[in-house]
Scaffold this motif. Structure first.
Motif, PDB file in Angstrom:
ATOM      1  N   ARG A 125       0.815  -1.216   0.000  1.00  0.00           N
ATOM      2  CA  ARG A 125       0.000   0.000   0.000  1.00  0.00           C
ATOM      3  C   ARG A 125       0.850   1.268   0.000  1.00  0.00           C
ATOM      4  NH1 ARG A 125      -3.375   2.816   3.931  1.00  0.00           N
ATOM      5  NH2 ARG A 125      -4.788   4.129   2.725  1.00  0.00           N
ATOM      6  N   THR A 126       2.010   1.212   0.608  1.00  0.00           N
ATOM      7  CA  THR A 126       2.817   2.426   0.771  1.00  0.00           C
ATOM      8  C   THR A 126       4.028   2.478  -0.171  1.00  0.00           C
ATOM      9  OG1 THR A 126       4.115   1.394   2.544  1.00  0.00           O
ATOM     10  CG2 THR A 126       2.141   2.635   3.202  1.00  0.00           C
ATOM     11  N   ASP A 127       4.122   1.508  -1.073  1.00  0.00           N
ATOM     12  CA  ASP A 127       5.246   1.452  -2.023  1.00  0.00           C
ATOM     13  C   ASP A 127       6.597   1.486  -1.326  1.00  0.00           C
ATOM     14  OD1 ASP A 127       3.687   1.273  -4.338  1.00  0.00           O
ATOM     15  OD2 ASP A 127       3.339   3.447  -4.335  1.00  0.00           O
ATOM     16  N   ARG A 128       6.681   0.748  -0.231  1.00  0.00           N
ATOM     17  CA  ARG A 128       7.963   0.569   0.455  1.00  0.00           C
ATOM     18  C   ARG A 128       8.281  -0.915   0.474  1.00  0.00           C
ATOM     19  NH1 ARG A 128       6.883   3.107   6.214  1.00  0.00           N
ATOM     20  NH2 ARG A 128       4.805   2.301   5.776  1.00  0.00           N
ATOM     21  N   PRO A 129       9.550  -1.277   0.624  1.00  0.00           N
ATOM     22  CA  PRO A 129       9.870  -2.705   0.695  1.00  0.00           C
ATOM     23  C   PRO A 129       9.372  -3.320   2.006  1.00  0.00           C
ATOM     24  CG  PRO A 129      11.866  -1.363   0.893  1.00  0.00           C
ATOM     25  CD  PRO A 129      10.736  -0.418   0.623  1.00  0.00           C
ATOM     26  N   ALA A 130       8.980  -4.595   1.939  1.00  0.00           N
ATOM     27  CA  ALA A 130       8.456  -5.288   3.124  1.00  0.00           C
ATOM     28  C   ALA A 130       9.501  -5.429   4.214  1.00  0.00           C
ATOM     29  CB  ALA A 130       7.905  -6.656   2.738  1.00  0.00           C
ATOM     30  N   ASP A 131      10.790  -5.378   3.853  1.00  0.00           N
ATOM     31  CA  ASP A 131      11.834  -5.506   4.873  1.00  0.00           C
ATOM     32  C   ASP A 131      12.317  -4.150   5.397  1.00  0.00           C
ATOM     33  OD1 ASP A 131      13.196  -4.694   2.619  1.00  0.00           O
ATOM     34  OD2 ASP A 131      14.753  -6.234   2.753  1.00  0.00           O
ATOM     35  N   ASP A 132      11.641  -3.071   4.998  1.00  0.00           N
ATOM     36  CA  ASP A 132      11.951  -1.742   5.523  1.00  0.00           C
ATOM     37  C   ASP A 132      11.680  -1.730   7.033  1.00  0.00           C
ATOM     38  OD1 ASP A 132      12.273   1.327   4.887  1.00  0.00           O
ATOM     39  OD2 ASP A 132      10.468   1.162   6.146  1.00  0.00           O
ATOM     40  N   LEU A 133      12.568  -1.127   7.795  1.00  0.00           N
ATOM     41  CA  LEU A 133      12.431  -1.143   9.257  1.00  0.00           C
ATOM     42  C   LEU A 133      11.093  -0.571   9.701  1.00  0.00           C
ATOM     43  CD1 LEU A 133      13.565  -1.621  12.093  1.00  0.00           C
ATOM     44  CD2 LEU A 133      14.672   0.622  11.943  1.00  0.00           C
ATOM     45  N   ALA A 134      10.680   0.556   9.121  1.00  0.00           N
ATOM     46  CA  ALA A 134       9.414   1.183   9.517  1.00  0.00           C
ATOM     47  C   ALA A 134       8.226   0.276   9.207  1.00  0.00           C
ATOM     48  CB  ALA A 134       9.249   2.537   8.832  1.00  0.00           C
ATOM     49  N   VAL A 135       8.260  -0.367   8.059  1.00  0.00           N
ATOM     50  CA  VAL A 135       7.179  -1.286   7.682  1.00  0.00           C
ATOM     51  C   VAL A 135       7.119  -2.451   8.666  1.00  0.00           C
ATOM     52  CG1 VAL A 135       6.430  -2.952   5.928  1.00  0.00           C
ATOM     53  CG2 VAL A 135       7.198  -0.668   5.240  1.00  0.00           C
ATOM     54  N   ARG A 136       8.273  -3.022   8.973  1.00  0.00           N
ATOM     55  CA  ARG A 136       8.313  -4.149   9.902  1.00  0.00           C
ATOM     56  C   ARG A 136       7.842  -3.747  11.296  1.00  0.00           C
ATOM     57  NH1 ARG A 136      13.712  -6.489  10.393  1.00  0.00           N
ATOM     58  NH2 ARG A 136      12.600  -8.152  11.456  1.00  0.00           N
ATOM     59  N   LEU A 137       8.213  -2.536  11.742  1.00  0.00           N
ATOM     60  CA  LEU A 137       7.757  -2.064  13.056  1.00  0.00           C
ATOM     61  C   LEU A 137       6.254  -1.850  13.076  1.00  0.00           C
ATOM     62  CD1 LEU A 137      10.597   0.421  14.061  1.00  0.00           C
ATOM     63  CD2 LEU A 137       9.929  -1.657  15.273  1.00  0.00           C
ATOM     64  N   GLU A 138       5.712  -1.242  12.022  1.00  0.00           N
ATOM     65  CA  GLU A 138       4.259  -1.043  11.950  1.00  0.00           C
ATOM     66  C   GLU A 138       3.528  -2.381  11.988  1.00  0.00           C
ATOM     67  OE1 GLU A 138       3.356   1.414   8.501  1.00  0.00           O
ATOM     68  OE2 GLU A 138       5.059   2.706   9.012  1.00  0.00           O
ATOM     69  N   ALA A 139       4.025  -3.343  11.211  1.00  0.00           N
ATOM     70  CA  ALA A 139       3.409  -4.668  11.186  1.00  0.00           C
ATOM     71  C   ALA A 139       3.537  -5.353  12.542  1.00  0.00           C
ATOM     72  CB  ALA A 139       4.052  -5.524  10.094  1.00  0.00           C
ATOM     73  N   GLY A 140       4.692  -5.197  13.180  1.00  0.00           N
ATOM     74  CA  GLY A 140       4.920  -5.819  14.478  1.00  0.00           C
ATOM     75  C   GLY A 140       4.019  -5.262  15.563  1.00  0.00           C
ATOM     76  N   VAL A 141       3.856  -3.944  15.567  1.00  0.00           N
ATOM     77  CA  VAL A 141       2.985  -3.309  16.571  1.00  0.00           C
ATOM     78  C   VAL A 141       1.545  -3.751  16.365  1.00  0.00           C
ATOM     79  CG1 VAL A 141       2.040  -1.084  17.307  1.00  0.00           C
ATOM     80  CG2 VAL A 141       4.498  -1.339  16.989  1.00  0.00           C
ATOM     81  N   LEU A 142       1.101  -3.755  15.120  1.00  0.00           N
ATOM     82  CA  LEU A 142      -0.260  -4.174  14.803  1.00  0.00           C
ATOM     83  C   LEU A 142      -0.482  -5.632  15.217  1.00  0.00           C
ATOM     84  CD1 LEU A 142      -2.936  -3.553  13.335  1.00  0.00           C
ATOM     85  CD2 LEU A 142      -1.833  -4.340  11.248  1.00  0.00           C
ATOM     86  N   ASN A 143       0.440  -6.488  14.855  1.00  0.00           N
ATOM     87  CA  ASN A 143       0.348  -7.911  15.177  1.00  0.00           C
ATOM     88  C   ASN A 143       0.345  -8.147  16.685  1.00  0.00           C
ATOM     89  OD1 ASN A 143       0.400 -10.739  14.474  1.00  0.00           O
ATOM     90  ND2 ASN A 143       2.533 -10.736  15.098  1.00  0.00           N
ATOM     91  N   THR A 144       1.215  -7.437  17.400  1.00  0.00           N
ATOM     92  CA  THR A 144       1.287  -7.595  18.853  1.00  0.00           C
ATOM     93  C   THR A 144      -0.006  -7.127  19.514  1.00  0.00           C
ATOM     94  OG1 THR A 144       3.683  -7.368  18.822  1.00  0.00           O
ATOM     95  CG2 THR A 144       2.585  -6.967  20.927  1.00  0.00           C
ATOM     96  N   ALA A 145      -0.573  -6.023  19.018  1.00  0.00           N
ATOM     97  CA  ALA A 145      -1.842  -5.538  19.574  1.00  0.00           C
ATOM     98  C   ALA A 145      -2.937  -6.586  19.407  1.00  0.00           C
ATOM     99  CB  ALA A 145      -2.246  -4.229  18.908  1.00  0.00           C
ATOM    100  N   LEU A 146      -3.005  -7.207  18.233  1.00  0.00           N
ATOM    101  CA  LEU A 146      -4.021  -8.233  18.004  1.00  0.00           C
ATOM    102  C   LEU A 146      -3.775  -9.467  18.873  1.00  0.00           C
ATOM    103  CD1 LEU A 146      -4.360  -7.938  14.133  1.00  0.00           C
ATOM    104  CD2 LEU A 146      -6.080  -7.306  15.841  1.00  0.00           C
ATOM    105  N   ARG A 147      -2.508  -9.889  19.000  1.00  0.00           N
ATOM    106  CA  ARG A 147      -2.190 -11.059  19.837  1.00  0.00           C
ATOM    107  C   ARG A 147      -2.572 -10.815  21.286  1.00  0.00           C
ATOM    108  NH1 ARG A 147       1.739 -12.136  23.185  1.00  0.00           N
ATOM    109  NH2 ARG A 147       3.115 -10.487  22.441  1.00  0.00           N
ATOM    110  N   ILE A 148      -2.183  -9.659  21.809  1.00  0.00           N
ATOM    111  CA  ILE A 148      -2.482  -9.354  23.206  1.00  0.00           C
ATOM    112  C   ILE A 148      -3.980  -9.161  23.406  1.00  0.00           C
ATOM    113  CG2 ILE A 148      -2.160  -7.618  25.032  1.00  0.00           C
ATOM    114  CD1 ILE A 148       0.746  -7.334  23.996  1.00  0.00           C
ATOM    115  N   GLY A 149      -4.656  -8.594  22.411  1.00  0.00           N
ATOM    116  CA  GLY A 149      -6.110  -8.455  22.491  1.00  0.00           C
ATOM    117  C   GLY A 149      -6.792  -9.801  22.624  1.00  0.00           C
ATOM    118  N   VAL A 150      -6.384 -10.759  21.795  1.00  0.00           N
ATOM    119  CA  VAL A 150      -6.971 -12.105  21.857  1.00  0.00           C
ATOM    120  C   VAL A 150      -6.656 -12.758  23.205  1.00  0.00           C
ATOM    121  CG1 VAL A 150      -6.911 -14.437  20.875  1.00  0.00           C
ATOM    122  CG2 VAL A 150      -6.975 -12.448  19.362  1.00  0.00           C
ATOM    123  N   GLU A 151      -5.421 -12.622  23.662  1.00  0.00           N
ATOM    124  CA  GLU A 151      -5.045 -13.220  24.946  1.00  0.00           C
ATOM    125  C   GLU A 151      -5.829 -12.599  26.094  1.00  0.00           C
ATOM    126  OE1 GLU A 151      -0.468 -14.383  23.648  1.00  0.00           O
ATOM    127  OE2 GLU A 151      -0.814 -12.641  24.933  1.00  0.00           O
TER     128      GLU A 151
END
Length: 196
Positions: A125-151
């Motif tokens: 969506r943002t025309d950045r590489p998937a291994d870009d640090l910012a992209v990985r951090l955004e994905a990680g924060v989102l994923n962690t929020a969902l994991r902790i929400g489910v837990e």
């Protein structure tokens, strides 16, 4: 999915250690050979239950457009009956993950894979590489929020009084949206020193 649901049912009823792959296969109406064709271990049998939500999200967000963030887009996804029918099995499974290292490993591995999927969506969506640090951090924060929400939802002692799984995840996503909107404080001690 039937194998996953039967595995969780047996794990809850008789414990993970006491449940064999043969028990799971028999209960699900498949041969043990078939079970081993799809899964590396008896604990791995629960993986389809953990990945269903991600698959629904990935399909729903395939045509993600507009000015909203990925977190906002996820809040607007309605999972419907597919996840709803499996909510109790998911709750039981997440509760078992607390004390069962093999199940916890499958849970964390599913989230590791989800993080890569979120990074791919953000990158596309943002025309950045998937291994870009910012992209990985955004994905990680989102994923962690969902994991902790489910837990948080699964481990709540009084399920009848608390919010649903969807409401809990929406709340978690709103929390991270507020955090990301907060300005970072100005750095202190940038090298200038006043003596007095």
């Amino acid at each position: 999915m039937e194998i996953a649901e039967e595995a969780v049912r047996l794990f809850v009823a008789q414990g993970v250690a006491a449940t064999t792959a043969e028990d799971i296969a028999s209960s699900a109406g498949v041969s043990t050979r078939t079970l081993w064709r799809y899964f590396r271990s008896k604990e791995e049998c629960v993986r389809p239950l953990l990945t269903t939500g991600l698959e629904i999200l990935t399909k729903s967000l395939k045509d993600w457009e507009g000015d909203c963030s990925l977190a906002e887009a996820i809040m607007n996804v309605h999972h419907g009956g597919a996840v709803g029918a499996r909510v109790e099995a998911l709750r039981d499974l997440v509760r078992l993950c607390r004390d069962e290292p093999g199940l916890r490993a499958v849970w964390l591995e599913a989230h590791y894979d989800a993080e890569a999927a979120f990074a791919a969506m953000i990158a596309d969506r943002t025309d950045r590489p998937a291994d870009d640090l910012a992209v990985r951090l955004e994905a990680g924060v989102l994923n962690t929020a969902l994991r902790i929400g489910v837990e948080d939802w699964a481990l709540r002692s009084d399920q009848s009084a608390g919010p649903s799984l969807g409401e809990t995840n929406t709340r978690a996503l709103r929390m991270i949206a507020r955090i990301s909107e907060t300005e970072a404080p100005a750095p202190s001690g940038t090298g200038s020193h006043t003596e007095g």
